[in-house]
Design a protein around this motif. Structure first.
Motif, PDB file in Angstrom:
ATOM      1  N   GLY A  61       0.792  -1.222   0.000  1.00  0.00           N
ATOM      2  CA  GLY A  61       0.000   0.000   0.000  1.00  0.00           C
ATOM      3  C   GLY A  61       0.817   1.262   0.000  1.00  0.00           C
ATOM      4  O   GLY A  61       0.268   2.349  -0.056  1.00  0.00           O
ATOM      5  N   GLN A  62       2.125   1.148   0.124  1.00  0.00           N
ATOM      6  CA  GLN A  62       2.963   2.336   0.177  1.00  0.00           C
ATOM      7  C   GLN A  62       3.052   2.998  -1.196  1.00  0.00           C
ATOM      8  O   GLN A  62       2.732   2.408  -2.217  1.00  0.00           O
ATOM      9  CB  GLN A  62       4.360   1.968   0.683  1.00  0.00           C
ATOM     10  N   ASP A  63       3.535   4.240  -1.184  1.00  0.00           N
ATOM     11  CA  ASP A  63       3.604   5.039  -2.409  1.00  0.00           C
ATOM     12  C   ASP A  63       4.848   4.670  -3.203  1.00  0.00           C
ATOM     13  O   ASP A  63       5.840   5.388  -3.226  1.00  0.00           O
ATOM     14  CB  ASP A  63       3.616   6.523  -2.046  1.00  0.00           C
ATOM     15  N   ARG A  64       4.815   3.501  -3.845  1.00  0.00           N
ATOM     16  CA  ARG A  64       5.963   3.066  -4.617  1.00  0.00           C
ATOM     17  C   ARG A  64       5.527   2.125  -5.725  1.00  0.00           C
ATOM     18  O   ARG A  64       4.457   1.520  -5.654  1.00  0.00           O
ATOM     19  CB  ARG A  64       7.001   2.379  -3.724  1.00  0.00           C
ATOM     20  N   CYS A  65       6.379   2.007  -6.741  1.00  0.00           N
ATOM     21  CA  CYS A  65       6.129   1.120  -7.872  1.00  0.00           C
ATOM     22  C   CYS A  65       7.151  -0.011  -7.831  1.00  0.00           C
ATOM     23  O   CYS A  65       8.347   0.240  -7.631  1.00  0.00           O
ATOM     24  CB  CYS A  65       6.266   1.880  -9.186  1.00  0.00           C
ATOM     25  N   VAL A  66       6.690  -1.233  -8.020  1.00  0.00           N
ATOM     26  CA  VAL A  66       7.567  -2.393  -7.967  1.00  0.00           C
ATOM     27  C   VAL A  66       7.597  -3.050  -9.343  1.00  0.00           C
ATOM     28  O   VAL A  66       6.561  -3.479  -9.859  1.00  0.00           O
ATOM     29  CB  VAL A  66       7.113  -3.411  -6.910  1.00  0.00           C
ATOM     30  N   ALA A  67       8.793  -3.119  -9.916  1.00  0.00           N
ATOM     31  CA  ALA A  67       8.998  -3.809 -11.199  1.00  0.00           C
ATOM     32  C   ALA A  67       9.786  -5.081 -10.909  1.00  0.00           C
ATOM     33  O   ALA A  67      10.927  -5.011 -10.453  1.00  0.00           O
ATOM     34  CB  ALA A  67       9.755  -2.913 -12.169  1.00  0.00           C
ATOM     35  N   TRP A  68       9.185  -6.226 -11.179  1.00  0.00           N
ATOM     36  CA  TRP A  68       9.803  -7.509 -10.864  1.00  0.00           C
ATOM     37  C   TRP A  68      10.182  -8.218 -12.155  1.00  0.00           C
ATOM     38  O   TRP A  68       9.409  -8.243 -13.113  1.00  0.00           O
ATOM     39  CB  TRP A  68       8.824  -8.371 -10.074  1.00  0.00           C
ATOM     40  N   LEU A  69      11.382  -8.800 -12.192  1.00  0.00           N
ATOM     41  CA  LEU A  69      11.826  -9.552 -13.361  1.00  0.00           C
ATOM     42  C   LEU A  69      12.492 -10.836 -12.906  1.00  0.00           C
ATOM     43  O   LEU A  69      13.516 -10.811 -12.214  1.00  0.00           O
ATOM     44  CB  LEU A  69      12.814  -8.723 -14.200  1.00  0.00           C
ATOM     45  N   SER A  70      11.886 -11.969 -13.284  1.00  0.00           N
ATOM     46  CA  SER A  70      12.479 -13.282 -13.020  1.00  0.00           C
ATOM     47  C   SER A  70      13.330 -13.660 -14.229  1.00  0.00           C
ATOM     48  O   SER A  70      12.808 -13.883 -15.322  1.00  0.00           O
ATOM     49  CB  SER A  70      11.386 -14.327 -12.787  1.00  0.00           C
ATOM     50  N   LEU A  71      14.623 -13.736 -14.028  1.00  0.00           N
ATOM     51  CA  LEU A  71      15.553 -13.961 -15.126  1.00  0.00           C
ATOM     52  C   LEU A  71      15.826 -15.444 -15.337  1.00  0.00           C
ATOM     53  O   LEU A  71      15.725 -16.245 -14.411  1.00  0.00           O
ATOM     54  CB  LEU A  71      16.870 -13.238 -14.843  1.00  0.00           C
ATOM     55  N   ASP A  72      16.186 -15.805 -16.559  1.00  0.00           N
ATOM     56  CA  ASP A  72      16.606 -17.163 -16.873  1.00  0.00           C
ATOM     57  C   ASP A  72      17.672 -17.085 -17.963  1.00  0.00           C
ATOM     58  O   ASP A  72      17.916 -16.008 -18.522  1.00  0.00           O
ATOM     59  CB  ASP A  72      15.413 -18.030 -17.303  1.00  0.00           C
ATOM     60  N   PRO A  73      18.337 -18.199 -18.269  1.00  0.00           N
ATOM     61  CA  PRO A  73      19.452 -18.145 -19.228  1.00  0.00           C
ATOM     62  C   PRO A  73      19.080 -17.583 -20.586  1.00  0.00           C
ATOM     63  O   PRO A  73      19.950 -17.082 -21.307  1.00  0.00           O
ATOM     64  CB  PRO A  73      19.892 -19.613 -19.330  1.00  0.00           C
ATOM     65  N   ALA A  74      17.817 -17.636 -20.973  1.00  0.00           N
ATOM     66  CA  ALA A  74      17.411 -17.079 -22.270  1.00  0.00           C
ATOM     67  C   ALA A  74      17.594 -15.570 -22.324  1.00  0.00           C
ATOM     68  O   ALA A  74      17.570 -14.975 -23.403  1.00  0.00           O
ATOM     69  CB  ALA A  74      15.958 -17.443 -22.559  1.00  0.00           C
ATOM     70  N   ASP A  75      17.782 -14.940 -21.156  1.00  0.00           N
ATOM     71  CA  ASP A  75      17.942 -13.488 -21.099  1.00  0.00           C
ATOM     72  C   ASP A  75      19.407 -13.074 -21.017  1.00  0.00           C
ATOM     73  O   ASP A  75      19.712 -11.922 -20.700  1.00  0.00           O
ATOM     74  CB  ASP A  75      17.206 -12.930 -19.864  1.00  0.00           C
ATOM     75  N   SER A  76      20.332 -13.992 -21.292  1.00  0.00           N
ATOM     76  CA  SER A  76      21.746 -13.715 -21.037  1.00  0.00           C
ATOM     77  C   SER A  76      22.407 -12.852 -22.098  1.00  0.00           C
ATOM     78  O   SER A  76      23.504 -12.351 -21.879  1.00  0.00           O
ATOM     79  CB  SER A  76      22.524 -15.027 -20.885  1.00  0.00           C
ATOM     80  N   GLU A  77      21.790 -12.682 -23.258  1.00  0.00           N
ATOM     81  CA  GLU A  77      22.308 -11.728 -24.239  1.00  0.00           C
ATOM     82  C   GLU A  77      21.952 -10.313 -23.780  1.00  0.00           C
ATOM     83  O   GLU A  77      20.829 -10.064 -23.356  1.00  0.00           O
ATOM     84  CB  GLU A  77      21.702 -11.987 -25.615  1.00  0.00           C
ATOM     85  N   PRO A  78      22.897  -9.348 -23.842  1.00  0.00           N
ATOM     86  CA  PRO A  78      22.603  -7.993 -23.363  1.00  0.00           C
ATOM     87  C   PRO A  78      21.330  -7.394 -23.944  1.00  0.00           C
ATOM     88  O   PRO A  78      20.557  -6.765 -23.221  1.00  0.00           O
ATOM     89  CB  PRO A  78      23.850  -7.199 -23.778  1.00  0.00           C
ATOM     90  N   ALA A  79      21.087  -7.586 -25.239  1.00  0.00           N
ATOM     91  CA  ALA A  79      19.883  -7.002 -25.841  1.00  0.00           C
ATOM     92  C   ALA A  79      18.626  -7.602 -25.221  1.00  0.00           C
ATOM     93  O   ALA A  79      17.665  -6.880 -24.902  1.00  0.00           O
ATOM     94  CB  ALA A  79      19.887  -7.221 -27.350  1.00  0.00           C
ATOM     95  N   SER A  80      18.605  -8.918 -25.032  1.00  0.00           N
ATOM     96  CA  SER A  80      17.442  -9.562 -24.419  1.00  0.00           C
ATOM     97  C   SER A  80      17.293  -9.124 -22.967  1.00  0.00           C
ATOM     98  O   SER A  80      16.175  -8.857 -22.497  1.00  0.00           O
ATOM     99  CB  SER A  80      17.579 -11.086 -24.485  1.00  0.00           C
ATOM    100  N   PHE A  81      18.415  -9.042 -22.245  1.00  0.00           N
ATOM    101  CA  PHE A  81      18.362  -8.656 -20.838  1.00  0.00           C
ATOM    102  C   PHE A  81      17.766  -7.266 -20.676  1.00  0.00           C
ATOM    103  O   PHE A  81      16.838  -7.063 -19.885  1.00  0.00           O
ATOM    104  CB  PHE A  81      19.777  -8.699 -20.243  1.00  0.00           C
ATOM    105  N   TRP A  82      18.276  -6.293 -21.438  1.00  0.00           N
ATOM    106  CA  TRP A  82      17.786  -4.922 -21.257  1.00  0.00           C
ATOM    107  C   TRP A  82      16.371  -4.760 -21.785  1.00  0.00           C
ATOM    108  O   TRP A  82      15.609  -3.927 -21.277  1.00  0.00           O
ATOM    109  CB  TRP A  82      18.754  -3.933 -21.906  1.00  0.00           C
TER     110      TRP A  82
END
Length: 937
Positions: A61-82
């Motif tokens: 309920g606090q005044d904040r935004c939460v961005a969650w990212l569950s990473l896996d090996p498919a995201d290991s290329e810099p372009a995919s990660f960002w």
């Protein structure tokens, strides 16, 4: 990856049922609000994800935004990660990161540029933003770590990053630790205390163990949460709890295997088989599990596993998607490998087919590769090519091609030709032809397929599919010809460029707008390089129209820059300006997604403004392009921006700064798809001539090996007209040498060529130089005749200002005499208003007026630039804030500034935030500019 699959990676886990509340860890997480990075580093099974889910759920309920990212090996290329990082942030803060995503889609990846754009977007968010990167170890690498370090060190004060990982990442942790900018939670912190162990075993698991038994388990597991969970599962329903606990011993390597085996033994054979077979999946949903196992109880089994707390974690609120706890999944995969190694490829292949049926392209390809079904993987990549090209996911396509065996690429015409394209972009010109030859051989071997996708559906577990017979296959011949035209263009082979481009037009179908646009474009470029500007305009205009028909807006807008250059060569800068204005209006309407094209258009407009004598307009356009250009990828706009900055610096009376900019442009320039009609070394030579540094300019001419006896050609025109300026300057310095005599003859040859080719822009410049050459030789009458022609003929004379004024006092003197002569002639012959004498008189007068030194005037506040807000009326800057501001106008990074001022990085963030607020800006660059405008620096 489809939207539904991406959503499972962005899901903020709900707090676990029966979670043991741990106030001491919540307090450590709260401290992260005062730092840039919070690091949770511990081996698998220590409850990192569960702790974060509890804390963010507790403070929902606090005044904040939460961005969650569950990473896996498919995201290991810099372009995919960002891409995943930006998408995660957009899910929490809509509107941020659009320009960053467009930069990611435009290889090569310009990490610092896209992160600068992202940080600027985040700086404008009025709430605290928390970015959680779970399972960061899956992607940790030097390339990603470099970008992460830059990102963390430039975070706005209200943005915080949380990294959860099994091992310390490749980040400058020691530096941040010393500065007090890092909050760390490690395995020692995450281990259950004896009280927490008792609370879990008795209150949550309901085991009702004696204190001694709890103490034994606590000592044996050393507070390792995963082991306690597995032990609790094994103890449920046992009559010999005490005996089990006594037998429970060994280090962590064996505990997990032992406990998982204990858990698996208590499951039915159906559940055990389900767990092992679905262990190949990173994410699970009922229908997918059914496809892999060949059963029909996937959804109900997943729900039952969750109710039994059997290490199944939901990934959405609807309980449709799940994943196994990573530690549990690792052990299951190890068990599957030891018991059923032959099944693993088949399980991956079944998963691949299911994902393909759901349009989950990336997962379909990944499982096909994991299942070593490379024929199928190649087929899937072929099918994905149109989608990837439309969305400009070049990095994803190249990543797949790198994983495929070379033999599979070579036997696919589509994959071979696009591999050639990647070699072309990366500058490996010698390797391109080999791949194009592969594409031709593969194309000749492709059988006629009525419906490749239908054939796939008919044999879900059968033989590997044939190569795809898609629309892309039909366009391969034309694409091959286009790439050969590109190679010829890059090598300066004008005839070869035109021949391959014409062949591509013959091969391209009437609806293949992309190939037709590219082919027409190269035909136009070949005509331009050959000096045939009217022909270049005609064919390149068709190219831009084809790109528009193909829906390729970015390339359409970028090609407008080339088309405008052709209009400039034809002597129609007004038409070039109109093209730029219309294209920029279209780009601005699309917002941040067109930032790259917008910057290219701004650079082009700056050059037109500068030539027209509007230096303030030129500077405004260059400022608008600076955000993209200064750290951007190797594109035309980047090096051209430095060229334009150099020319403006020269006009502002700073030749040293001009040469510095041109040196940077020279380093960035790469021979590519466009004719080099304005070589940067020749531009530098013109600066030296104007500066009077004839020795440097002579060194350039000698190194280039050019002389007045050379044949005239358009590709050498700029360099030879630079040589003419040098010879005129040498003639004025040493009149007895007759240095300008050869220049007059050279100009005559170039004038004849430019006139015959319809290059009115070149004609104006050549006649102006003829006037200067004759004047240097003492031939005043011929000089005035040439100048009169230069002033009378341009169809848009108001656009030609710097061309004349850059030549300095000798040109001013000629203009004055030409104006006097034209004034007398107009009065004597009563010439009509549109007569030649009147035109010469008015144009000379205008140039002389523009060339007068400006009268001093009171300083006026400059208009707001991109990244700036109207100045605020708050208190003036404090002395400490002025110290910070002066250091912001340096090459020092934020941490380096903090060290120099003997303050923490967090304190520096606070000072910077106050400076931005008081100056009404949102970036470091804008703060320095605004401070200069207000006389604070």
């Amino acid at each position: 990856m489809t939207r539904s699959m991406m959503a499972t990676k962005l899901y903020v886990p709900a707090p676990r049922r029966g979670f043991v509340v741990r106030p001491r860890l919540r307090e450590k997480l709260r401290l992260g609000a005062d730092s840039g990075l919070t690091l949770l580093s511990a081996p698998a099974g220590f409850g990192k994800t569960a702790l974060l889910a509890d804390w963010f759920g507790e403070a929902a309920g606090q005044d904040r935004c939460v961005a969650w990212l569950s990473l896996d090996p498919a995201d290991s290329e810099p372009a995919s990660f960002w891409t995943c990082v930006v998408t995660s942030l957009q899910s929490a803060v809509p509107g941020v990161g659009s320009s960053a995503l467009e930069l990611i889609a435009s290889p090569p990846l310009a990490t610092e540029l896209l992160l600068t754009a992202l940080v600027n977007d985040l700086a404008a968010v009025p709430k605290d933003v928390w970015l959680v990167l779970d399972d960061y170890h899956a992607v940790d690498s030097r390339d990603i770590g470099t970008g992460m370090a830059y990102f963390v060190e430039h975070l706005p004060p209200r943005v915080h990053v949380v990294v959860s990982t099994r091992s310390d990442p490749e980040l400058p942790l020691s530096r941040w630790r010393v500065r007090g900018e890092l909050v760390e939670i490690r395995a020692a912190d995450l281990r259950f205390t004896p009280d927490e162990t008792a609370a879990y075993l008795n209150d949550v698991a309901g085991l009702d163990l004696a204190a001694g038994q709890v103490s034994t388990l606590d000592q044996r597991t050393e507070g390792w949460i995963a082991a306690l969970q597995l032990a609790a599962l094994s103890l449920k329903g046992r009559d010999d709890a005490a005996g089990f606990i006594e037998r429970f011993a060994g280090d962590h390597r064996y505990i997990v295997d032992y406990l998982v085996e204990e858990v698996l033994q208590h499951q039915t054979e159906a559940v055990r088989s389900f767990l092992l077979q679905t262990a190949v999946l990173d994410r699970l949903t009922g229908p997918l599990c059914d496809a892999v196992t060949g059963r029909e109880d996937g959804s109900s089994t997943l729900a039952a596993l969750e109710r039994a707390n059997l290490f199944v974690i939901p990934l959405d609120d609807q309980r449709e998607w799940y994943r196994y706890h990573h530690l549990f999944a690792d052990v299951l995969r190890g068990r599957l490998l030891s018991e059923q190694p032959g099944q693993i490829p088949l399980l991956h292949q079944r998963a691949s087919r299911w994902h393909e049926s759901q349009d989950h392209t990336e997962d379909a390809v990944r499982h096909a590769l994991a299942g070593q079904d490379f024929d199928r993987a190649a087929h899937l990549v072929e099918l994905a090519v149109p989608m990837l090209r439309r969305s400009r996911q070049d990095a994803v396509l190249f990543g797949w091609l790198k994983e495929l065996p070379d033999a599979d690429i070579r036997r696919s015409p589509v994959l071979s030709v696009f591999y050639a394209g990647f070699l072309l972009v990366s500058g490996d010109l010698p390797g391109v032809e080999s791949r194009l030859a592969d594409a031709e051989r593969a194309l000749a071997a492709v059988p006629a397929l009525a419906d490749a996708e239908g054939a796939l559906a008919a044999v879900p577990d059968g033989p590997t599919p044939p190569l795809a017979d898609t629309e892309e296959v039909q366009t391969v011949p034309a694409t091959i010809a286009v790439y050969r035209a590109a190679v010829a263009q890059a090598g300066g082979d004008v005839g070869g460029t035109a021949a391959h481009a014409r062949h591509a037009l013959v091969l391209a179908g009437p609806e293949d707008h992309l190939a037709r646009g590219a082919a027409s474009g190269f035909l136009g470029l070949a005509a331009w390089a050959d000096g045939d500007v009217p022909g270049a305009l005609q064919t390149f205009t068709q190219a831009v129209a084809s790109l528009h028909a193909a829906g390729n807006l970015v390339d359409e807008l970028s090609s407008t820059v080339v088309l405008a250059d052709m209009w400039l060569a034809s002597g129609r800068p007004g038409e070039a300006r109109r093209l730029y204005d219309n294209a920029l209006q279209l780009a601005d309407a699309r917002g941040d997604s067109m930032v790259r094209a917008s910057s290219e258009l701004h650079v082009g407009l700056s050059e037109i403004c500068r030539q027209a004598g509007d230096l303030s307009g030129a500077n405004r356009h260059l400022e608008a392009a600076a955000v993209f250009v200064e750290r951007g990828p190797m594109t035309e706009s980047r090096y051209r921006w430095f060229v334009a900055m150099g020319l403006v610096a020269q006009d502002e009376g700073s030749p040293e700064r001009a040469i510095s900019y041109l040196d940077q442009a020279e380093q960035l320039f790469r021979p590519g798809f466009f004719p080099e009609v304005r070589p940067i070394p020749a531009i530098k030579a013109r600066v030296w001539v104007r500066q009077g540094n004839l020795a440097e300019a002579t060194g350039w001419a000698n190194a280039r090996g050019i002389s007045v006896t050379d044949a005239a050609s358009y590709m050498n025109e700029y360099s030879h007209l630079t040589l003419v300026r040098l010879l005129i300057a040498q003639q004025r310095a040493h009149p007895d040498t007759g240095a300008a005599t050869g220049a007059v003859e050279l100009l005559d040859r170039f004038l004849a060529l430019a006139t015959a080719s319809g290059r009115a822009g070149s004609v104006v410049e050549i006649r102006m130089l003829q006037a200067l050459a004759h004047d240097a030789l003492g031939e005043r009458r011929q000089a005035l005749e040439s100048l009169r022609s230069a002033l009378a003929d341009p169809p848009e004379p108001e656009e030609y200002v710097r061309l004349f004024l850059d030549e300095g006092p000798p040109m001013v003197e000629l203009l004055r005499e030409a104006m006097r002569d034209a004034t007398r002639e107009a009065a004597r012959e009563a010439t009509h208003d549109d007569g030649a004498a009147v035109r010469v008189r008015d144009r000379a007068r205008r140039l002389l007026t523009l060339g007068e030194p400006p009268q001093p005037s009171p300083p006026q506040p400059k208009p707001s630039r991109p990244g700036e807000r109207p100045p605020s009326d708050v208190d003036p800057l404090s002395e400490r804030e002025l110290q910070v501001l002066r250091l912001l106008d340096s090459e020092l990074s934020g941490p380096e500034i903090a060290r120099q001022l003997f303050i923490s990085h967090n304190t520096l963030r606070t000072h910077t935030k106050h400076i931005f607020t008081k100056l009404g800006v949102t970036s470091r660059r804008a703060a320095v500019r605004r401070a200069r405008d207000r006389g604070l620096m």
